[in-house]
Structures are given as structure tokens and as C-alpha cells.
Design an enzyme around this catalytic site. Structure first.
Site, mmCIF file in Angstrom:
data_model
loop_
_atom_site.group_PDB
_atom_site.id
_atom_site.type_symbol
_atom_site.label_atom_id
_atom_site.label_comp_id
_atom_site.label_asym_id
_atom_site.label_seq_id
_atom_site.Cartn_x
_atom_site.Cartn_y
_atom_site.Cartn_z
ATOM 1 N N ARG A 1 4.009 -24.993 13.774
ATOM 2 C CA ARG A 1 3.017 -25.776 14.518
ATOM 3 C C ARG A 1 2.881 -27.193 13.954
ATOM 4 O O ARG A 1 2.714 -28.155 14.713
ATOM 5 C CB ARG A 1 1.680 -25.046 14.470
ATOM 6 C CG ARG A 1 0.555 -25.668 15.297
ATOM 7 C CD ARG A 1 -0.624 -24.714 15.344
ATOM 8 N NE ARG A 1 -1.714 -25.216 16.171
ATOM 9 C CZ ARG A 1 -2.837 -25.748 15.681
ATOM 10 N NH1 ARG A 1 -2.999 -25.837 14.365
ATOM 11 N NH2 ARG A 1 -3.786 -26.168 16.498
ATOM 12 N N HIS B 1 3.186 -30.520 16.213
ATOM 13 C CA HIS B 1 2.083 -31.470 16.303
ATOM 14 C C HIS B 1 2.485 -32.840 15.771
ATOM 15 O O HIS B 1 1.961 -33.864 16.228
ATOM 16 C CB HIS B 1 0.867 -30.946 15.548
ATOM 17 C CG HIS B 1 0.086 -29.928 16.315
ATOM 18 N ND1 HIS B 1 -1.262 -29.742 16.153
ATOM 19 C CD2 HIS B 1 0.467 -29.044 17.279
ATOM 20 C CE1 HIS B 1 -1.685 -28.784 16.974
ATOM 21 N NE2 HIS B 1 -0.637 -28.340 17.659
ATOM 22 N N ASN C 1 -6.030 -30.454 15.431
ATOM 23 C CA ASN C 1 -5.687 -30.117 14.049
ATOM 24 C C ASN C 1 -6.888 -29.702 13.206
ATOM 25 O O ASN C 1 -6.731 -29.004 12.201
ATOM 26 C CB ASN C 1 -5.016 -31.316 13.371
ATOM 27 C CG ASN C 1 -3.707 -31.707 14.031
ATOM 28 O OD1 ASN C 1 -2.943 -30.858 14.464
ATOM 29 N ND2 ASN C 1 -3.448 -33.006 14.109
ATOM 30 N N HIS D 1 4.834 -19.157 20.543
ATOM 31 C CA HIS D 1 3.592 -18.396 20.477
ATOM 32 C C HIS D 1 3.838 -16.893 20.434
ATOM 33 O O HIS D 1 2.910 -16.104 20.577
ATOM 34 C CB HIS D 1 2.689 -18.766 21.651
ATOM 35 C CG HIS D 1 2.005 -20.083 21.481
ATOM 36 N ND1 HIS D 1 1.209 -20.651 22.446
ATOM 37 C CD2 HIS D 1 1.995 -20.950 20.421
ATOM 38 C CE1 HIS D 1 0.750 -21.817 22.013
ATOM 39 N NE2 HIS D 1 1.214 -22.012 20.794
ATOM 40 N N THR E 1 3.988 -7.716 19.042
ATOM 41 C CA THR E 1 4.814 -7.919 17.832
ATOM 42 C C THR E 1 4.346 -9.212 17.170
ATOM 43 O O THR E 1 5.060 -10.214 17.187
ATOM 44 C CB THR E 1 6.310 -7.993 18.190
ATOM 45 O OG1 THR E 1 6.514 -9.040 19.164
ATOM 46 C CG2 THR E 1 6.800 -6.684 18.769
ATOM 47 N N ASP F 1 10.312 -13.029 18.626
ATOM 48 C CA ASP F 1 11.113 -12.377 19.657
ATOM 49 C C ASP F 1 10.680 -12.895 21.027
ATOM 50 O O ASP F 1 9.955 -13.883 21.126
ATOM 51 C CB ASP F 1 10.981 -10.846 19.563
ATOM 52 C CG ASP F 1 9.528 -10.376 19.612
ATOM 53 O OD1 ASP F 1 8.674 -11.101 20.181
ATOM 54 O OD2 ASP F 1 9.230 -9.293 19.070
#
Length: 334
Positions: A68, A72, A100, A199, A255, A260
Site C-alpha cells: 500500500r 500511495h 494515510n 486487496h 484467504t 491469490d
């Protein structure tokens, strides 16, 4: 014959010298190259990987946090490590921007990598390159694909809190706005879907999705696109008005710590946690739905395309050649 041989040898020597200079200095015209530190810091990737591995072993959430941070950073005036800068008398950093604030993590891991690299090859490796390497290593260590990272970025000397607030997608972003922000930095609709697939790991606090749970768009009802059992779980986890940043829900409850393609299957089942995620599939006539279905059906395709989109993102408006600087401390300009 002898003159011809001598001329040929000269051409070979010149070609070798040019190749060496490009590897040391970042390639022709300051372009990023895969082997930028071959001679100046040959163990850079091993050093970064070892630090990231240790950090992830201590805290599995660090995988998503480092990924992330890189995203960002790149979405705000390019991949220049501006997200790492602390506030000073002359610079207002991006850490206090809404996307943030109280959520960006991993700064100490970057500091540890930087310290190790400074001990090994002083004033050589940029903080922007560290972010790119840490993001790749995080994905790999969580079961995702591995890819070669192009290197040679230099660090910016400014930051923009206002640009961070404006340019980093929010968790309630509409699909049209998401597409616009990605296209604004040269990323396609397909890149949007692929990179959103990150995500598949990570968590989000209640404040990022609570608007969907009770009074969506001032309707006095939940978001109709949330699958019912997930809605009930989230309502229990985050009662109306709960914005405690320490209460977290997994972005992919199936998961949650494995990289994945299950994220896309969740969207197909109306089980996306964030409004901006579910919008990729549930928005009427969404141009992104095809790619959600594609990557939900073919995990190999996601593993193949994610590195491509990451490399593309990591090249957004980079400083290279003589632009920018190599920070001694990633938190401050030199």
C-alpha cells in the site's frame, strides 16, 4: 585484415563500456533498468528481501502495508518516496493526508532496509527503489508472483498533502472516479482491476466501510450490493457509529493472508468489503466487470498480469538520471 580486426575490437570495447556505464548510471537517458545496482550495490535485493521477510514473520499485516505504501507513493506526483517524508518547517508531508492518517504503516521497515543498505553501499540506493522492492517482496512472500523490478529511481525533494488527499482513491470512490484517477497517471481500466486485486490481502478499519452498513447514501438502509451474511458480520463488528481504527476486517475474509485471486470471486459474490472494490463488479454496465470475471476464473492470468501492472505503476513520473536525490534518511530530504 589486421585493421578490420582492430576496428572490430574497438567496437566491442566501446559497446561493453557503454553497457557498464548504463548499469552504473541507470541506463541511457536516465531510464530505469533491471540491473541498475549491479556494480554499485550488488546485494541490494537480498538485503531488502531479508528485512521484509523478518518484518512479515513478525507481523503478517506488513505485507499489505508495504504494498500500500508503494501504491500511495506512486499515485501522488509519481514514485518518488514522497509518502515517506515527515513534516518539517519547510515541508508538509503526506502522512497526515486522510488516506494515510492512522492507517499508513511500514515506515520502520523502510528505515531498517535503508540503514542496512547505507551500511553496505553508502548514499547509493534510493528510498523510492526501496519501496518498489519491498512491495514486490511482500507479494512474493505471501504466495504471489515474483517479478524483476526496474531500478534507478531517485527521491523527490517535496511532498504534497493536498495531492495525496485528491489523488489517492478513497474507499467510497465511484467507478467513474476510480477510472479517471488511474487514467490520469497512465494506468488503464485493466490496470485498475489488476491492481485492485492487491486487496486479496490486508485489513481495513470500520471507518472505511461503515457507511455501507446502516445508512447507505442516506437511504436508512444498508448497501444493497453487500451479501447478507457478510453484512450481518460487519454490522456486529462495527456497530453504528464505531470508527475505532483498531477494529479491523479482512479485505478478503476467505484467504486473508494469501495473495491469490479469491478477491475477484468475492466481488462476484457481492462480498467486496470496500464500496470502491464492489463498484468494479456491481456498477451498472461496468467496463471493469469483464476483467473481474476473467481474473476470478483464471488465477494464472492474475498472477501473470499483476507484475505487468505493478511495473507500469512503478514507472509513474519517476526521477532518474540527475533529477532528484538519494536521501540519506528516507524521512527527510538531504
Amino acid at each position: 585484415m589486421e585493421k578490420t580486426l582492430r576496428a572490430s575490437l574497438c567496437v566491442v570495447v566501446i559497446a561493453v563500456l557503454v553497457g557498464v556505464l548504463q548499469n552504473v548510471g541507470g541506463g541511457a537517458n536516465g531510464q530505469l533498468v533491471y540491473n541498475f545496482y549491479r556494480y554499485s550495490c550488488p546485494y541490494v535485493e537480498n538485503i531488502a528481501l531479508n528485512v521484509v521477510r523478518s518484518a512479515v514473520q513478525n507481523d503478517t499485516r506488513m505485507v499489505a502495508s508495504l504494498l500500500r505504501l508503494h501504491f500511495h507513493d506512486c499515485m501522488v506526483n509519481g514514485c518518488d518516496a514522497s509518502v515517506l517524508l515527515d513534516d518539517t518547517d519547510s515541508i508538509t508531508g503526506e502522512k497526515g493526508a486522510l488516506p494515510n492518517l492512522n492507517s499508513a504503516r511500514g515506515f520502520e521497515v523502510v528505515d531498517t532496509i535503508k540503514t542496512a543498505l547505507e551500511n553496505s553501499c553508502n548514499a547509493t540506493v534510493s528510498c523510492a527503489d526501496i519501496l518498489a522492492l519491498a512491495a514486490r517482496d511482500s507479494v512474493y512472500l505471501s504466495g504471489g508472483p515474483y517479478w524483476q523490478v526496474q531500478l534507478g529511481r531517485r527521491d523527490g525533494t517535496t511532498a504534497s498533502k493536498s495531492a495525496a488527499n485528491a489523488d489517492i482513491p478513497s474507499p467510497i470512490e465511484s467507478l467513474d472516479s476510480l477510472i479517471s484517477k488511474f487514467q490520469g497517471v497512465g494506468l488503464s481500466v485493466q490496470d485498475l482491476v489488476v491492481l485492485s486485486g492487491a486487496h486479496t490481502i490486508g485489513r481495513a478499519h470500520c471507518g472505511t466501510f461503515s457507511s455501507r452498513l446502516f445508512n447507505f447514501s442516506n437511504s436508512n438502509s444498508p448497501d444493497p450490493t453487500i451479501q447478507q451474511s457478510l453484512l450481518q458480520d460487519l454490522q456486529s463488528l462495527c456497530p453504528d457509529g464505531n470508527s475505532d481504527p483498531n477494529t479491523l476486517a479482512p479485505l478478503d475474509p476467505v484467504t486473508k493472508d494469501k495473495f491469490d485471486n479469491v478477491y475477484f470471486r468475492n466481488l462476484q459474490n457481492n462480498s467486496g468489503l470496500l464500496q470502491s472494490d464492489q463498484a468494479l463488479f456491481s456498477t451498472t454496465n461496468a467496463s471493469t466487470a469483464f476483467f473481474v470475471n476473467y481474473y476470478g476464473s483464471f488465477p494464472y492470468a492474475f498472477s501473470r498480469d499483476f507484475p505487468t501492472s505493478m511495473v507500469k505503476m512503478a514507472n509513474i513520473s519517476v526521477h532518474s538520471g540527475s533529477d532528484g536525490e538519494i536521501r540519506k534518511n528516507c524521512r527527510f530530504v538531504n
